[in-house]
Motif scaffolding. Structure first.
Motif, PDB file in Angstrom:
ATOM      1  N   LYS A  75       1.072  -1.299  -0.503  1.00 24.08           N
ATOM      2  CA  LYS A  75      -0.325  -0.124   0.016  1.00 24.08           C
ATOM      3  C   LYS A  75       0.926   1.402  -0.078  1.00 24.08           C
ATOM      4  CE  LYS A  75      -4.442  -1.140   1.723  1.00 24.08           C
ATOM      5  NZ  LYS A  75      -5.175  -1.896   1.194  1.00 24.08           N
ATOM      6  N   LEU A  76       0.619   2.389  -0.026  1.00 22.67           N
ATOM      7  CA  LEU A  76       0.983   3.816  -0.594  1.00 22.67           C
ATOM      8  C   LEU A  76       1.765   3.859   1.697  1.00 22.67           C
ATOM      9  CD1 LEU A  76      -1.072   6.496  -2.423  1.00 22.67           C
ATOM     10  CD2 LEU A  76       1.386   4.583  -3.003  1.00 22.67           C
ATOM     11  N   TYR A  77       2.583   4.843   1.534  1.00 26.98           N
ATOM     12  CA  TYR A  77       2.374   5.485   3.036  1.00 26.98           C
ATOM     13  C   TYR A  77       1.077   5.921   3.977  1.00 26.98           C
ATOM     14  CZ  TYR A  77       5.296   7.592   7.242  1.00 26.98           C
ATOM     15  OH  TYR A  77       5.219   7.741   7.893  1.00 26.98           O
ATOM     16  N   PRO A  78       1.256   4.860   5.113  1.00 33.86           N
ATOM     17  CA  PRO A  78      -0.117   5.861   6.309  1.00 33.86           C
ATOM     18  C   PRO A  78      -0.960   6.592   5.501  1.00 33.86           C
ATOM     19  CG  PRO A  78       0.956   3.519   6.971  1.00 33.86           C
ATOM     20  CD  PRO A  78       1.811   4.513   5.713  1.00 33.86           C
ATOM     21  N   GLY A  79      -1.997   6.959   5.454  1.00 32.16           N
ATOM     22  CA  GLY A  79      -1.718   8.374   5.435  1.00 32.16           C
ATOM     23  C   GLY A  79      -1.794   9.397   4.011  1.00 32.16           C
ATOM     24  N   SER A  80      -1.498   8.438   3.437  1.00 29.97           N
ATOM     25  CA  SER A  80      -0.531   8.998   1.802  1.00 29.97           C
ATOM     26  C   SER A  80      -2.084   9.332   1.361  1.00 29.97           C
ATOM     27  CB  SER A  80      -0.042   8.168   1.215  1.00 29.97           C
ATOM     28  OG  SER A  80       1.171   7.841   0.964  1.00 29.97           O
ATOM     29  N   GLU A  81      -2.843  10.357   0.113  1.00 29.22           N
ATOM     30  CA  GLU A  81      -3.583  10.988  -0.246  1.00 29.22           C
ATOM     31  C   GLU A  81      -3.249  10.880  -2.035  1.00 29.22           C
ATOM     32  OE1 GLU A  81      -5.052  14.297   0.819  1.00 29.22           O
ATOM     33  OE2 GLU A  81      -5.415  13.785   3.485  1.00 29.22           O
ATOM     34  N   ILE A  82      -4.236   9.868  -2.560  1.00 33.02           N
ATOM     35  CA  ILE A  82      -3.663  10.243  -4.095  1.00 33.02           C
ATOM     36  C   ILE A  82      -4.492  11.415  -4.557  1.00 33.02           C
ATOM     37  CG2 ILE A  82      -4.716   8.719  -5.875  1.00 33.02           C
ATOM     38  CD1 ILE A  82      -4.896   6.556  -4.264  1.00 33.02           C
ATOM     39  N   GLY A  83      -3.620  11.682  -6.037  1.00 29.63           N
ATOM     40  CA  GLY A  83      -4.424  13.362  -6.615  1.00 29.63           C
ATOM     41  C   GLY A  83      -4.952  12.762  -7.984  1.00 29.63           C
ATOM     42  N   ASN A  84      -4.362  11.717  -8.593  1.00 29.48           N
ATOM     43  CA  ASN A  84      -4.506  11.267  -9.399  1.00 29.48           C
ATOM     44  C   ASN A  84      -4.346   9.929  -9.684  1.00 29.48           C
ATOM     45  OD1 ASN A  84      -4.350  14.324 -11.332  1.00 29.48           O
ATOM     46  ND2 ASN A  84      -3.215  14.130 -10.563  1.00 29.48           N
ATOM     47  N   PHE A  85      -4.803   9.632 -10.319  1.00 27.26           N
ATOM     48  CA  PHE A  85      -5.025   7.868 -10.853  1.00 27.26           C
ATOM     49  C   PHE A  85      -5.590   7.987 -12.067  1.00 27.26           C
ATOM     50  CE2 PHE A  85      -7.155   3.881 -11.095  1.00 27.26           C
ATOM     51  CZ  PHE A  85      -5.923   3.047  -9.915  1.00 27.26           C
ATOM     52  N   HIS A  86      -4.375   7.318 -12.942  1.00 26.21           N
ATOM     53  CA  HIS A  86      -4.856   7.079 -14.273  1.00 26.21           C
ATOM     54  C   HIS A  86      -4.528   5.658 -14.973  1.00 26.21           C
ATOM     55  CE1 HIS A  86      -4.327   8.580 -18.917  1.00 26.21           C
ATOM     56  NE2 HIS A  86      -3.886   7.518 -18.460  1.00 26.21           N
ATOM     57  N   ILE A  87      -5.119   4.967 -15.775  1.00 28.93           N
ATOM     58  CA  ILE A  87      -4.791   3.668 -16.196  1.00 28.93           C
ATOM     59  C   ILE A  87      -5.189   3.774 -18.258  1.00 28.93           C
ATOM     60  CG2 ILE A  87      -5.631   1.349 -16.287  1.00 28.93           C
ATOM     61  CD1 ILE A  87      -7.505   1.255 -13.973  1.00 28.93           C
ATOM     62  N   ASP A  88      -3.986   3.526 -18.692  1.00 28.27           N
ATOM     63  CA  ASP A  88      -3.980   3.549 -19.816  1.00 28.27           C
ATOM     64  C   ASP A  88      -4.356   1.900 -19.866  1.00 28.27           C
ATOM     65  OD1 ASP A  88      -4.033   5.765 -21.391  1.00 28.27           O
ATOM     66  OD2 ASP A  88      -2.061   5.978 -20.364  1.00 28.27           O
ATOM     67  N   ALA A  89      -5.163   1.071 -20.807  1.00 28.63           N
ATOM     68  CA  ALA A  89      -4.866  -0.172 -21.332  1.00 28.63           C
ATOM     69  C   ALA A  89      -5.275  -0.343 -22.958  1.00 28.63           C
ATOM     70  CB  ALA A  89      -6.164  -0.433 -20.715  1.00 28.63           C
ATOM     71  N   ASN A  90      -4.668  -1.177 -23.546  1.00 29.89           N
ATOM     72  CA  ASN A  90      -4.257  -1.700 -24.341  1.00 29.89           C
ATOM     73  C   ASN A  90      -5.120  -3.177 -25.279  1.00 29.89           C
ATOM     74  OD1 ASN A  90      -4.626  -1.220 -27.797  1.00 29.89           O
ATOM     75  ND2 ASN A  90      -2.161  -0.356 -27.432  1.00 29.89           N
TER      76      ASN A  90
END
Length: 168
Positions: A75-90
């Motif tokens: 997981k991310l470091y505890p308390g981290s917040e995600i600003g952008n989540f992007h998926i490229d699928a092909n």
């Protein structure tokens, strides 16, 4: 094509979780027959465009945190917040290897050295093969998918990070 449908459903399920602030989520997907679809959620607005369909609508903003992200058990470091989540699928036709990439931008509530040490311990514990790269790491997950983790100090007790995972 079936995988593409699943990719579009995931963020809609996340949208049901009301949060304060917001995480931008985007998906760009190309099916094995060449159809392109996009999904973008930003500031409570969802826009979807696909073969024969285009539309946008309002949803509650979501806020993704360390608990909402898992890279093969890390997981991310505890308390981290995600600003952008992007998926490229092909998706590739036939037996050709599908391509994809996930990019996650986040902010952690600790200084750079502490976040670096935390990730090093967690990646080692899950069997990742990696080496230092700049302030972060590069290597392969326990499944053999290439990844990079870029980290930078963000003043005081904050660290900015970006994880990119490639694979199928």
């Amino acid at each position: 094509m079936r995988r593409l449908s699943l990719l579009l459903v995931l963020p809609l399920a996340l949208a049901a979780c009301d949060g304060k602030g917001g995480t931008s989520v985007s998906i760009n997907a190309t099916s094995d027959d060449g159809d392109n679809s996009t999904f973008a959620m930003n500031n409570g607005t969802v826009a979807i465009k696909g073969d024969g369909f285009e539309g946008s609508f309002k949803v509650p903003q979501i806020k993704m945190t360390a608990e909402n992200f898992d890279m093969n058990g890390v997981k991310l470091y505890p308390g981290s917040e995600i600003g952008n989540f992007h998926i490229d699928a092909n998706d590739k036709p036939g037996n050709a290897k599908d391509e994809g990439k996930v990019t996650v931008d986040f902010t952690s509530p600790a200084d750079l050295a502490k976040v670096q040490g935390w990730f090093q311990e967690k990646l080692t514990g899950k069997g990742f093969k990696f080496a230092a790269k700049g302030n972060g790491f590069a290597g392969t997950t326990d499944d053999g998918d290439p990844f990079t983790l870029d980290l930078s100090a963000d003043g005081g007790a904050k660290t900015k990070g970006r994880i990119e995972i490639s694979g199928s």
